[in-house]
Motif scaffolding. Structure first.
Motif, PDB file in Angstrom:
ATOM      1  N   TYR A  18      -8.766  -1.772   0.626  1.00 14.92           N
ATOM      2  CA  TYR A  18      -7.490  -2.181   1.038  1.00 14.92           C
ATOM      3  C   TYR A  18      -7.767  -2.714   2.519  1.00 14.92           C
ATOM      4  N   ARG A  57      -6.469  -4.661   5.684  1.00 18.12           N
ATOM      5  CA  ARG A  57      -5.402  -5.214   6.421  1.00 18.12           C
ATOM      6  C   ARG A  57      -5.778  -5.648   7.868  1.00 18.12           C
ATOM      7  N   SER A  84      -7.787   0.010   5.560  1.00 17.13           N
ATOM      8  CA  SER A  84      -6.883   1.279   5.544  1.00 17.13           C
ATOM      9  C   SER A  84      -7.075   2.271   4.707  1.00 17.13           C
ATOM     10  N   ALA A  85      -7.743   1.677   3.500  1.00 17.49           N
ATOM     11  CA  ALA A  85      -7.922   2.643   2.246  1.00 17.49           C
ATOM     12  C   ALA A  85      -9.273   1.730   1.501  1.00 17.49           C
ATOM     13  N   GLU A 101       0.697  -1.301   0.082  1.00 20.01           N
ATOM     14  CA  GLU A 101       0.001   0.111   0.146  1.00 20.01           C
ATOM     15  C   GLU A 101       0.772   1.373  -0.064  1.00 20.01           C
TER      16      GLU A 101
END
Lengths: 59, 408
Positions: free
Chosen positions: B325, B327, B321-322, A11
Motif C-alpha cells: 500500500y 501512499r 504505509s502498509a 486503507e
C-alpha cells in the motif's frame, strides 16, 4: 455526462472517494473525495444522484 | 514650488495629445486629493493582473491540440471551456500566430475550434459555445446588485472563415442565471478583427464573495432553436431566457467542416469603453500566467503531447504505509481553488515507484487526505513494497498522466 459512479474503500476502511466515469470512457480514471462541495466532479455526482441515479458500492 | 491654476489643459492647435514630464519623472496625487480618470484609459483598472486568466491563450497544460471533441470540458487551453452538445465534432487547438492583426498586437497564440463533423440541422436543444468562468470573489469589483453597479466591457480578437453575427452571453450563476447578451459582427473572412462589446450594469443580484462559479461568459457559435427563437435584448440584464442567448446569431460554425473560429486577447474591463478608450491588454509573463492557472489545474505527471520529456516526471516522494500500500503526497506549488479531483491515465506499468521494491503500477487513486494545499494519491493493486519503505512516484510511459483538477 456521467455514466457511472462507484465508491472506493481506502486503507482505513472508509468509502471516502468515488470514481466517476463520463461517457463510458474508462481510459481516464477520475477520482474525487465524497462531499467535496465546489469540486466540479463531485457537484456533477450530486446532480446525477438527484436525477435518480445511485452510486455503486465499493468492492 | 510654484502653483499653476487652470481649468483645462488641451493640446496646441491641431494636436491630439499632451505629454507630461519625462522618463523617470514621478507625479504624485496628494493624500486626500482625488484623481478622477473616469473617462480615460486609467479608469477603474481593478488590479495589476487582468481579470481574465490566460486571455492571451499562452498556457495549455493539458496539451496543444485535441481531436474528436463532442462534449463539454476544457481540453487544451487553460480556463477555456468547450460547451458542446449534439452538434458535431471538433478539434480544439492552441493556434500559433505568426502574422495577422492579432499577432501584430502581441498575441502569439489563439484558441481555435475547427469543425470536423458538421451538423447543419441541430436539434432544438443542441449547443456550441466557448465559455469562461469567474469565481465570485474575483468579480466583486463590478458591484453587481448594488446602486453603484458597473458596466462590463469585453474586448477580444476574433477570426473565422464565416462572416456574420456572433452572440455573447454574460450569465450570473448566483442569481437564477440572470443574463445579459451582446453581439458582434465578423466582417471579413479569415481576418483577425478586434471587437469591443459593452454590457449593462446590473443593480439586481449581488454575486457571492466566494470561490464558486459566479460570472460566466459564453461566446455562442451555433445552436438549436431552444437558444435562438427569442428576440435579443442586447446590453440589458434580465431574468434567464434561453431563447434569447443566441437569437440572431449567424456564425453556425457547426454547419460545415470547412468552418473554424479563433479567439485571443480576451480582456474584461470594469466600466464602459470604446475601441478608442479601451485600456491596453495587460500582457503577463508566461510564468505569471501559468502561476494563476495552477489554482485551477496542475499536471504533475504529463504526457508527451504536453511538449516536454514525458517519462519520469515526478508526483512526489511517498511511503508504503502498509505492505503493498503505497501512499504519496504532493505539496502543491499553488493553493488550488478547492480540493482537486485526480484525473489520470491507466495502463500496464504506466507509473513507477522507485524504491526498494521498484514497483511498476498501472494506475493511481486519490487518497482521502487530499486537500487544496496537498494532494495525496495511492496504489494498493500492484504496489508490493513493505511497510516503512520510501519511494518516488513517477511516470513510466509516454501516455501516462496524473492531473489535479479544481476547475470551476
Amino acid at each position: 455526462m456521467i455514466t457511472s459512479v462507484k465508491y472506493i474503500r481506502d486503507e482505513r476502511g472508509n468509502d471516502s472517494v468515488v470514481r466517476v466515469i463520463y461517457n463510458n470512457d474508462t481510459s481516464v480514471k477520475i477520482t474525487v473525495q465524497v462531499n467535496n462541495v465546489g469540486n466540479a466532479d463531485w457537484d456533477n455526482v450530486v446532480q446525477w444522484v438527484a436525477d435518480g441515479n445511485t452510486i455503486q458500492e465499493a468492492d | 514650488m510654484s502653483t499653476i491654476e487652470v481649468n483645462k489643459i488641451t493640446p496646441v492647435s491641431g494636436g491630439t495629445s499632451v505629454t507630461m514630464g519625462d522618463s523617470g519623472d514621478t507625479f504624485t496625487v496628494t493624500s486626500g486629493a482625488t484623481f478622477n480618470a473616469s473617462s480615460s484609459n486609467l479608469a477603474n483598472r481593478p488590479n495589476v493582473n487582468p481579470l481574465i486568466i490566460n486571455g492571451d491563450m499562452a498556457v495549455a497544460q493539458r496539451g496543444t491540440s485535441v481531436t474528436g471533441i463532442t462534449g463539454n470540458g476544457i481540453t487544451t487551453l487553460d480556463r477555456m471551456y468547450n460547451a458542446i452538445s449534439g452538434i458535431g465534432t471538433y478539434t480544439v487547438a492552441q493556434e500559433a500566430q505568426t502574422s495577422g492583426n492579432a499577432f501584430a498586437n502581441g498575441f502569439a497564440n489563439a484558441y481555435r475550434l475547427d469543425c470536423t463533423t458538421a451538423d447543419a440541422s441541430p436539434a432544438a436543444a443542441d449547443y456550441l459555445y466557448m465559455q469562461y468562468n469567474f469565481e465570485g470573489q474575483d468579480v466583486q469589483v463590478f458591484k453587481k446588485g448594488t446602486a453603484n453597479a458597473e458596466k462590463y466591457t469585453l474586448a477580444f480578437w476574433v477570426k473565422s472563415n464565416k462572416t456574420g453575427t456572433g452572440n455573447i452571453q454574460l450569465k450570473d450563476k448566483d442569481n437564477s442565471n440572470r443574463q445579459c447578451t451582446q453581439s458582434y459582427t465578423i466582417s471579413s473572412a479569415d481576418t483577425w478583427e478586434h471587437k469591443v462589446c459593452v454590457f449593462g450594469a446590473d443593480t439586481t443580484g449581488a454575486m457571492d464573495d466566494d470561490n464558486a462559479k459566479s460570472l460566466q461568459i459564453n461566446w455562442w457559435l451555433g445552436s438549436g432553436t431552444n437558444y435562438s427563437s427569442g428576440t435579443a435584448n442586447h446590453g440589458v440584464w434580465e431574468a434567464q431566457d434561453n431563447t434569447k442567448v443566441n437569437a440572431g446569431g449567424t456564425l453556425n460554425i457547426n454547419d460545415n467542416t470547412a468552418n473554424d473560429w479563433s479567439i485571443t486577447g480576451i480582456q474584461l474591463e470594469v466600466g464602459e469603453f470604446t475601441s478608442s478608450t479601451l485600456p491596453p491588454f495587460q500582457h503577463e509573463t508566461y510564468g505569471n500566467n501559468l502561476n494563476r492557472c495552477l489554482r485551477y489545474f496542475q499536471a504533475p505527471i504529463f504526457t508527451s503531447s504536453q511538449g516536454v520529456a514525458e517519462e519520469y516526471s515526478v508526483f512526489g516522494t511517498g511511503v508504503y504505509s502498509a505492505s503493498g500500500y503505497f501512499r504519496c503526497p504532493r505539496p502543491l506549488p499553488v493553493e488550488m481553488r478547492v480540493n482537486p479531483s485526480l484525473v489520470s491515465s491507466s495502463g500496464t506499468n504506466y507509473f513507477f515507484i522507485l524504491s526498494g521494491a521498484n514497483d511498476d503500477v498501472n494506475d493511481l487513486t486519490l487518497f482521502a487526505d487530499s486537500n487544496f494545499k496537498t494532494a495525496w494519491v495511492y496504489n494498493n493493486d500492484e504496489a508490493s513494497g513493505t511497510a516503512g519503505q520510501a519511494g518516488i512516484l513517477m511516470g513510466n510511459n509516454a501516455s501516462a498522466y496524473a492531473w489535479l483538477d479544481a476547475e470551476l
